[in-house]
Design a protein around this motif. Sequence first.
Motif, PDB file in Angstrom:
ATOM      1  N   ARG A 100      26.063  -4.186 -17.779  1.00 52.15           N
ATOM      2  CA  ARG A 100      26.646  -3.961 -16.455  1.00 52.15           C
ATOM      3  C   ARG A 100      27.776  -2.940 -16.481  1.00 52.15           C
ATOM      4  O   ARG A 100      28.140  -2.405 -15.426  1.00 52.15           O
ATOM      5  CB  ARG A 100      27.143  -5.288 -15.887  1.00 52.15           C
ATOM      6  N   ILE A 101      28.341  -2.674 -17.654  1.00 57.89           N
ATOM      7  CA  ILE A 101      29.400  -1.679 -17.764  1.00 57.89           C
ATOM      8  C   ILE A 101      28.831  -0.267 -17.832  1.00 57.89           C
ATOM      9  O   ILE A 101      29.392   0.680 -17.278  1.00 57.89           O
ATOM     10  CB  ILE A 101      30.274  -1.987 -19.002  1.00 57.89           C
ATOM     11  N   MET A 102      27.702  -0.106 -18.494  1.00 62.65           N
ATOM     12  CA  MET A 102      27.131   1.218 -18.712  1.00 62.65           C
ATOM     13  C   MET A 102      26.860   2.006 -17.428  1.00 62.65           C
ATOM     14  O   MET A 102      27.096   3.219 -17.377  1.00 62.65           O
ATOM     15  CB  MET A 102      25.839   1.106 -19.526  1.00 62.65           C
ATOM     16  N   PRO A 103      26.347   1.409 -16.338  1.00 61.51           N
ATOM     17  CA  PRO A 103      26.082   2.207 -15.122  1.00 61.51           C
ATOM     18  C   PRO A 103      27.313   2.911 -14.570  1.00 61.51           C
ATOM     19  O   PRO A 103      27.172   3.957 -13.911  1.00 61.51           O
ATOM     20  CB  PRO A 103      25.556   1.152 -14.133  1.00 61.51           C
ATOM     21  N   CYS A 104      28.502   2.404 -14.813  1.00 62.48           N
ATOM     22  CA  CYS A 104      29.715   3.093 -14.352  1.00 62.48           C
ATOM     23  C   CYS A 104      29.850   4.448 -15.048  1.00 62.48           C
ATOM     24  O   CYS A 104      30.159   5.467 -14.412  1.00 62.48           O
ATOM     25  CB  CYS A 104      30.945   2.229 -14.629  1.00 62.48           C
ATOM     26  N   LEU A 105      29.618   4.473 -16.349  1.00 62.72           N
ATOM     27  CA  LEU A 105      29.676   5.728 -17.093  1.00 62.72           C
ATOM     28  C   LEU A 105      28.555   6.668 -16.674  1.00 62.72           C
ATOM     29  O   LEU A 105      28.735   7.889 -16.592  1.00 62.72           O
ATOM     30  CB  LEU A 105      29.591   5.440 -18.592  1.00 62.72           C
ATOM     31  N   GLU A 106      27.388   6.103 -16.407  1.00 61.94           N
ATOM     32  CA  GLU A 106      26.244   6.938 -16.018  1.00 61.94           C
ATOM     33  C   GLU A 106      26.434   7.545 -14.641  1.00 61.94           C
ATOM     34  O   GLU A 106      25.962   8.662 -14.369  1.00 61.94           O
ATOM     35  CB  GLU A 106      24.972   6.094 -16.091  1.00 61.94           C
ATOM     36  N   ALA A 107      27.133   6.840 -13.747  1.00 58.78           N
ATOM     37  CA  ALA A 107      27.429   7.407 -12.432  1.00 58.78           C
ATOM     38  C   ALA A 107      28.326   8.637 -12.555  1.00 58.78           C
ATOM     39  O   ALA A 107      28.123   9.650 -11.861  1.00 58.78           O
ATOM     40  CB  ALA A 107      28.086   6.353 -11.536  1.00 58.78           C
ATOM     41  N   VAL A 108      29.304   8.561 -13.457  1.00 65.02           N
ATOM     42  CA  VAL A 108      30.170   9.719 -13.710  1.00 65.02           C
ATOM     43  C   VAL A 108      29.350  10.886 -14.249  1.00 65.02           C
ATOM     44  O   VAL A 108      29.517  12.045 -13.833  1.00 65.02           O
ATOM     45  CB  VAL A 108      31.293   9.346 -14.692  1.00 65.02           C
ATOM     46  N   ALA A 109      28.424  10.597 -15.179  1.00 69.65           N
ATOM     47  CA  ALA A 109      27.577  11.653 -15.749  1.00 69.65           C
ATOM     48  C   ALA A 109      26.723  12.310 -14.673  1.00 69.65           C
ATOM     49  O   ALA A 109      26.547  13.541 -14.663  1.00 69.65           O
ATOM     50  CB  ALA A 109      26.687  11.067 -16.841  1.00 69.65           C
ATOM     51  N   LEU A 110      26.188  11.530 -13.753  1.00 69.93           N
ATOM     52  CA  LEU A 110      25.348  12.084 -12.690  1.00 69.93           C
ATOM     53  C   LEU A 110      26.151  12.994 -11.767  1.00 69.93           C
ATOM     54  O   LEU A 110      25.695  14.088 -11.388  1.00 69.93           O
ATOM     55  CB  LEU A 110      24.715  10.935 -11.888  1.00 69.93           C
ATOM     56  N   ILE A 111      27.361  12.580 -11.410  1.00 71.62           N
ATOM     57  CA  ILE A 111      28.209  13.403 -10.538  1.00 71.62           C
ATOM     58  C   ILE A 111      28.554  14.723 -11.214  1.00 71.62           C
ATOM     59  O   ILE A 111      28.480  15.801 -10.599  1.00 71.62           O
ATOM     60  CB  ILE A 111      29.484  12.626 -10.154  1.00 71.62           C
ATOM     61  N   LEU A 161      26.872  16.239 -13.572  1.00 71.97           N
ATOM     62  CA  LEU A 161      25.649  17.038 -13.659  1.00 71.97           C
ATOM     63  C   LEU A 161      25.383  17.783 -12.357  1.00 71.97           C
ATOM     64  O   LEU A 161      25.102  18.993 -12.357  1.00 71.97           O
ATOM     65  CB  LEU A 161      24.463  16.135 -14.007  1.00 71.97           C
ATOM     66  N   ILE A 162      25.486  17.088 -11.249  1.00 69.17           N
ATOM     67  CA  ILE A 162      25.195  17.705  -9.953  1.00 69.17           C
ATOM     68  C   ILE A 162      26.220  18.777  -9.609  1.00 69.17           C
ATOM     69  O   ILE A 162      25.875  19.856  -9.102  1.00 69.17           O
ATOM     70  CB  ILE A 162      25.147  16.611  -8.857  1.00 69.17           C
ATOM     71  N   MET A 163      27.489  18.528  -9.908  1.00 73.06           N
ATOM     72  CA  MET A 163      28.547  19.432  -9.472  1.00 73.06           C
ATOM     73  C   MET A 163      28.762  20.623 -10.409  1.00 73.06           C
ATOM     74  O   MET A 163      29.087  21.721  -9.938  1.00 73.06           O
ATOM     75  CB  MET A 163      29.864  18.658  -9.344  1.00 73.06           C
ATOM     76  N   LEU A 164      28.546  20.455 -11.705  1.00 71.65           N
ATOM     77  CA  LEU A 164      28.988  21.468 -12.655  1.00 71.65           C
ATOM     78  C   LEU A 164      27.880  22.183 -13.416  1.00 71.65           C
ATOM     79  O   LEU A 164      28.089  23.307 -13.874  1.00 71.65           O
ATOM     80  CB  LEU A 164      29.943  20.833 -13.678  1.00 71.65           C
ATOM     81  N   VAL A 165      26.731  21.576 -13.567  1.00 65.81           N
ATOM     82  CA  VAL A 165      25.700  22.155 -14.435  1.00 65.81           C
ATOM     83  C   VAL A 165      24.758  23.036 -13.628  1.00 65.81           C
ATOM     84  O   VAL A 165      24.132  22.562 -12.674  1.00 65.81           O
ATOM     85  CB  VAL A 165      24.907  21.045 -15.153  1.00 65.81           C
TER      86      VAL A 165
END
Length: 449
Positions: free
Chosen positions: A148-159, A161-165
């Motif tokens: 349940r903790i991991m999705p918090c980190l993955e949400a940051v990764a998705l944001i 990815l969308i904004m910077l890559v």
Amino acid sequence: MKTQTLGGTPKSPRPLGGGTGWRRVRPYPVFISFLLLSAPVFGYLGDRHSRKATLSFGILLWSGAGLSSSFISPRYSWLFFLSRGLVGTGTASYSTIAPTVLGDLFVRDQRTRVLAIFYIFIPVGSGLGYVLGSAVAELTGNWRWALRIMPCLEAVALILLIMLVPDPPRGAAEKQGVATTGDPRSSWCEDVRYLWRNWSFVWSTLGVTAMAFVTGALGFWAPKFLFEARVVHGLLLPCFREPCNSQDSLIFGALTVVTGIIGVILGAETSRRYKKVNPQAEPLICAASLLAAAPCLYLALILAPTTLLASYVFLALGELLLSCNWAVVADILLSVVVPRCRGTAEALQITVGHILGDAGSPYLMGLISSALQAGRPDTYLQRFLSLQQSFLCCAFVIALGGGCFLLTALYLERDQAQAQKSGTGTLLLCTHSENQRLIPGRGAPPKDP
């Protein structure tokens, strides 16, 4: 981190069925099977459609599947296995496509450095997954909170990815001032035939398979081996029933993180410097590191019953040498494969590496250990020795991997020349301003050193 979180939680469903042999590894092949089935699909999509959109979909899929699996009742174990499989599907998207994006953003020395940074987080993520799973399970008393903790980190990764890559054109960074026209759009079958005729790709893939075999076996069985070694030395009481002491998961996780960071940086920097004087530097470095890792792993196993400190030292050296290759083998693939089918190449390398490597090595170690144990007295020492001796085949496999990279060196220059000739067209860009826009959002392409 996502794939190894359950590895560090002794109360998780990982050892379903009990026992010390092959029955401990049931859920893992579900993850690998879905990853293997999905990798060619994502490789195909990555070569033909928006890579950024495909990566975003993969993150959403594995994050959602991981979170939902933490709420599944034990009565629906099949649904838990299915969710772990979907995590494998999402992982396949990132594993196949992300390196090709970096390959189109950077070239030569810059590409080597960036790939090093990227691949640092394979061993670091695996180690942190062990640490996170073990620590959260210890603090909360429930292994589900690790998921349940991991999705918090993955949400940051998705944001991020969308904004910077950016999503650069395929082959955009290959040559300054030249746009890649490549060959006419080929079919997937034509791409596969091209790759299996590319001997640098074939031999390096077999070398990666040997690495995956050993890392898969270590990732699953090393914590148990370290625990039993400490029991043999009288530092811990024997454990005959799960869950056992989780401190060894923390130790192995810490070793993986530290050796992973140092190894990836060391391998990439050595490759960057050495290939200026030897064009075959990359496969030679991979071969040397694997051939040196084999005796280190052998000594770590043989010395464990007599001197635990030496066993830890040689295990750390073996992991360090294995980690030297992660960025280098990716650089080899990107340099010998034309841009139009790099996603398919990544997918095939992942598929072969997992099928012949870490998909079966935990099972094989468990089967060998169980077979050896069946003909011996049922004592804790004999169980430990059976597991120790089953590990010895890993030293042999990693030496074979070194031989595969030596064969890669024989074909490397020829395949690099063919990839450069076939992968870049002759359409010159008209103006300097257009040249700066070759990779959207990154300005002028990097100059060759």
